[in-house]
Scaffold this motif. Structure first.
Motif, PDB file in Angstrom:
ATOM      1  N   HIS A 241       0.813  -1.219   0.000  1.00 25.44           N
ATOM      2  CA  HIS A 241       0.000   0.000   0.000  1.00 25.44           C
ATOM      3  C   HIS A 241       0.846   1.270   0.000  1.00 25.44           C
ATOM      4  O   HIS A 241       0.522   2.228  -0.692  1.00 25.44           O
ATOM      5  CB  HIS A 241      -0.927  -0.029   1.208  1.00 25.44           C
ATOM      6  CG  HIS A 241      -1.926   1.062   1.204  1.00 25.44           C
ATOM      7  ND1 HIS A 241      -2.720   1.319   0.107  1.00 25.44           N
ATOM      8  CD2 HIS A 241      -2.268   1.974   2.146  1.00 25.44           C
ATOM      9  CE1 HIS A 241      -3.500   2.354   0.387  1.00 25.44           C
ATOM     10  NE2 HIS A 241      -3.243   2.767   1.605  1.00 25.44           N
TER      11      HIS A 241
ATOM     12  N   HIS B  58       1.609   3.525   2.615  1.00 21.41           N
ATOM     13  CA  HIS B  58       1.526   4.434   3.776  1.00 21.41           C
ATOM     14  C   HIS B  58       0.640   3.817   4.849  1.00 21.41           C
ATOM     15  O   HIS B  58      -0.134   2.904   4.571  1.00 21.41           O
ATOM     16  CB  HIS B  58       1.004   5.819   3.364  1.00 21.41           C
ATOM     17  CG  HIS B  58      -0.403   5.822   2.861  1.00 21.41           C
ATOM     18  ND1 HIS B  58      -0.802   6.505   1.737  1.00 21.41           N
ATOM     19  CD2 HIS B  58      -1.531   5.202   3.322  1.00 21.41           C
ATOM     20  CE1 HIS B  58      -2.098   6.308   1.542  1.00 21.41           C
ATOM     21  NE2 HIS B  58      -2.561   5.525   2.483  1.00 21.41           N
TER      22      HIS B  58
ATOM     23  N   CYS C 153      -2.476   3.954   7.206  1.00 21.49           N
ATOM     24  CA  CYS C 153      -3.801   4.552   7.278  1.00 21.49           C
ATOM     25  C   CYS C 153      -4.722   3.486   7.871  1.00 21.49           C
ATOM     26  O   CYS C 153      -4.351   2.320   7.922  1.00 21.49           O
ATOM     27  CB  CYS C 153      -4.286   4.973   5.887  1.00 21.49           C
ATOM     28  SG  CYS C 153      -4.607   3.589   4.773  1.00 21.49           S
TER      29      CYS C 153
ATOM     30  N   CYS D 198      -8.401   3.066  -0.075  1.00 25.45           N
ATOM     31  CA  CYS D 198      -7.225   2.296   0.359  1.00 25.45           C
ATOM     32  C   CYS D 198      -7.629   0.904   0.836  1.00 25.45           C
ATOM     33  O   CYS D 198      -6.839  -0.042   0.788  1.00 25.45           O
ATOM     34  CB  CYS D 198      -6.542   2.999   1.534  1.00 25.45           C
ATOM     35  SG  CYS D 198      -5.848   4.603   1.151  1.00 25.45           S
TER      36      CYS D 198
HETATM   37 ZN    ZN Z   1      -4.181   4.323   2.669  1.00 24.25          ZN
END
Ligand code: ZN
Ligand code: ZN
Ligand code: ZN
Length: 211
Positions: A15, A17, A19, A60
């Motif tokens: 991914h 990052h 989050c 995401c």
């Molecule tokens: Zn993300």
């Protein structure tokens, strides 16, 4: 039993990052796999239907789903339904057994009420620029909350899947010289060409979903 935590580091690497949405995808995917009692798809054994749309928060989520279910863009066994929601229907292709899992609204809303969203994301700051002490507690909460607090797992139901054999036939576009899958080739006069060349030569734009 598939555990979301076993896939977190891989999910993060894919991914890019930290989050809370990618972890939520891991949790939803794990719950769906465990409800069906199936393994991660090595090939096309599973099909995932994700309800995400385009250009909205927490898309995401799909990377967590891809990571843990093995339903990936590359294998073509993940499809978007464009509802602008976060439900996932996971289907065992051979049997048509399916389950729909969705994050609970309260869990999604609790994430939205945090500094991660209010002070950073909603002000246009990319997730990778958010300080670790702001994002890490959200990640931990999503990864460690009891499933019943985070997710709704629906009943097992029938969702038959039409199977199409993958095409191995290709040809070389007579205009640009690039490979094109046979079913996507078009005729421009006598020439067999790819879609972009066909559109350029004829001026006729094909209807399709992509921008
Ligand atoms: Zn993300
Ligand atoms: Zn509804
Ligand atoms: Zn071409």
């Amino acid at each position: 039993m598939i555990k979301a935590n076993d896939f977190y580091e891989h999910g993060l690497a894919l991914h890019g990052h930290k989050c809370p949405a990618m972890p939520m995808g891991l949790r939803v995917g794990a719950a769906a796999l465990n409800a069906l009692g199936v393994e991660r798809a090595a090939d096309g054994q599973l099909l995932a239907l994700v309800e995400l749309g385009e250009e909205h928060c927490a898309t995401c989520f799909a990377d967590g789903v891809q990571m843990i279910t093995g339903c990936t863009f590359g294998k073509g066994n993940i499809k978007k339904l464009h509802y602008g929601k976060w439900g996932v229907t996971l289907i065992e292709v051979a049997t048509g057994r399916a389950v729909r899992v969705t994050p609970k609204a309260e869990a999604m809303l609790a994430n939205k009420q945090t500094a991660f969203f209010k002070d950073y994301r909603e002000k246009g700051i990319p997730a990778s620029q958010v300080p670790l002490e702001v994002v890490q507690p959200l990640v931990d909460r999503v990864m460690n909350a009891p499933a019943e607090q985070l997710l709704s797992v629906g009943p097992i139901f029938e969702h038959p899947v039409e199977r199409h054999p993958h095409s191995f036939a290709g040809l070389v576009c007579e205009a640009c010289g690039e490979m094109v899958v046979e079913g996507y080739a078009r005729l421009a006069g006598e020439q067999r060409v790819c879609i972009p060349c066909h559109e350029r030569i004829t001026g006729i734009r094909e209807p399709r979903l992509a921008p």
